[in-house]
Design an enzyme around this catalytic site. Structure first.
Site, PDB file in Angstrom:
ATOM      1  N   GLU A 125       0.835  -1.194   0.000  1.00 56.12           N
ATOM      2  CA  GLU A 125       0.000   0.000   0.000  1.00 56.12           C
ATOM      3  C   GLU A 125       0.872   1.246   0.000  1.00 56.12           C
ATOM      4  O   GLU A 125       1.989   1.239   0.513  1.00 56.12           O
ATOM      5  CB  GLU A 125      -0.878   0.035   1.272  1.00 56.12           C
ATOM      6  CG  GLU A 125      -1.835  -1.127   1.426  1.00 56.12           C
ATOM      7  CD  GLU A 125      -3.100  -0.963   0.620  1.00 56.12           C
ATOM      8  OE1 GLU A 125      -3.220   0.072  -0.073  1.00 56.12           O
ATOM      9  OE2 GLU A 125      -3.951  -1.863   0.685  1.00 56.12           O
ATOM     10  N   ASP A 175     -21.110  -8.484  -7.242  1.00 57.39           N
ATOM     11  CA  ASP A 175     -20.722  -7.754  -6.039  1.00 57.39           C
ATOM     12  C   ASP A 175     -19.969  -6.476  -6.403  1.00 57.39           C
ATOM     13  O   ASP A 175     -20.156  -5.430  -5.770  1.00 57.39           O
ATOM     14  CB  ASP A 175     -19.850  -8.648  -5.151  1.00 57.39           C
ATOM     15  CG  ASP A 175     -19.546  -8.004  -3.807  1.00 57.39           C
ATOM     16  OD1 ASP A 175     -20.490  -7.517  -3.144  1.00 57.39           O
ATOM     17  OD2 ASP A 175     -18.367  -7.978  -3.412  1.00 57.39           O
TER      18      ASP A 175
END
Length: 248
Positions: A160, A185
């Protein structure tokens, strides 16, 4: 366990998401090592000479640090690149997801190529899927399992960006029983969360779609919008996802 590339930082319990991809295609190791050595030398000069030495070398240090940061970005971002995947693999992947890409595109108000490009980018054309042990999670869009997620969960290592720094983390990701569930989804996520409103109903505008996702925090990779829009444009030129005359 499958390593993943720079990804999303959404905060809503129902919309935490992140892109995933295997590591690889890093910037040249020699260039990165040389830059790092330069930074080390600048720091040593500062320690030896104090503030004066630092000020004298400030321009060189700043340049070296900028080069190092660029090398780090290239190393992290390369995991999402799809270069090197042969045409047959790409075509098989597109054929396998075509019905769901078309269905999802109609819900999002975009062309199927944009949806397919996103799935291809996140999964490395289906060659780098998230795993739940030996099982495939079918998580082609790298969606995280936030607090509101009630389905199966898989843990995966990821990189990240936080305030410009790259951090290794282990995150919870959604796991689906099949590909159709993953696409539905994904569509629910983008249409139910107002963060992604700018990406919706963008038609064939790949840049608008990609920028809308990136600005909403879908991924922390600073080059994510460029990568996604470039890949979507490539698929649009190919035209393989357009409905055939027998399709409605």
């Amino acid at each position: 366990m499958q390593s993943t590339a720079p990804t999303a930082a959404t905060v809503s319990n129902v919309s935490a998401s992140r892109p995933t991809a295997a590591t690889g295609g890093f910037a040249p190791a020699g260039a990165f090592h040389t830059t790092f050595q330069q930074v080390q030398a600048d720091v040593a000069s500062y320690i030896a000479h104090g503030d004066g030495g630092f000020r004298q070398d400030a321009a060189a240090t700043s340049q070296a640090m900028s080069l190092q940061a660029m090398a780090l970005r290239n190393r992290a971002g390369a995991g999402l690149d799809t270069d090197g995947v042969d045409s047959d693999t790409q075509q098989r992947f597109l054929a396998s997801i075509k019905p769901w890409a078309q269905e999802t595109a109609s819900k999002l108000g975009v062309t199927p190529e944009l949806v397919a490009a996103h799935a291809a980018l996140e999964s490395g054309w289906g060659k780098q899927p998230l795993k739940n042990g030996p099982a495939n999670t079918n998580n082609l869009f790298g969606l995280k399992a936030g607090g509101g997620w009630q389905g199966e969960v898989a843990l995966a290592s990821t990189t990240e960006y936080e305030q410009g720094a790259m951090l290794r983390k282990t995150e919870r990701f959604r796991s689906y029983p099949d590909t159709a569930s993953a696409f539905r989804d994904y569509a629910d996520l983008l249409t139910s969360n107002p963060r992604y409103a700018a990406a919706l109903n963008t038609g064939s505008d790949a840049r608008a779609f990609a920028s809308g996702l990136a600005r909403a925090g879908y991924a922390t990779d600073p080059n994510y919008a460029d990568k996604l829009s470039k890949l979507a444009a490539q698929l649009q030129r190919g035209g393989t996802l357009s409905p055939t005359p027998t399709e409605n």
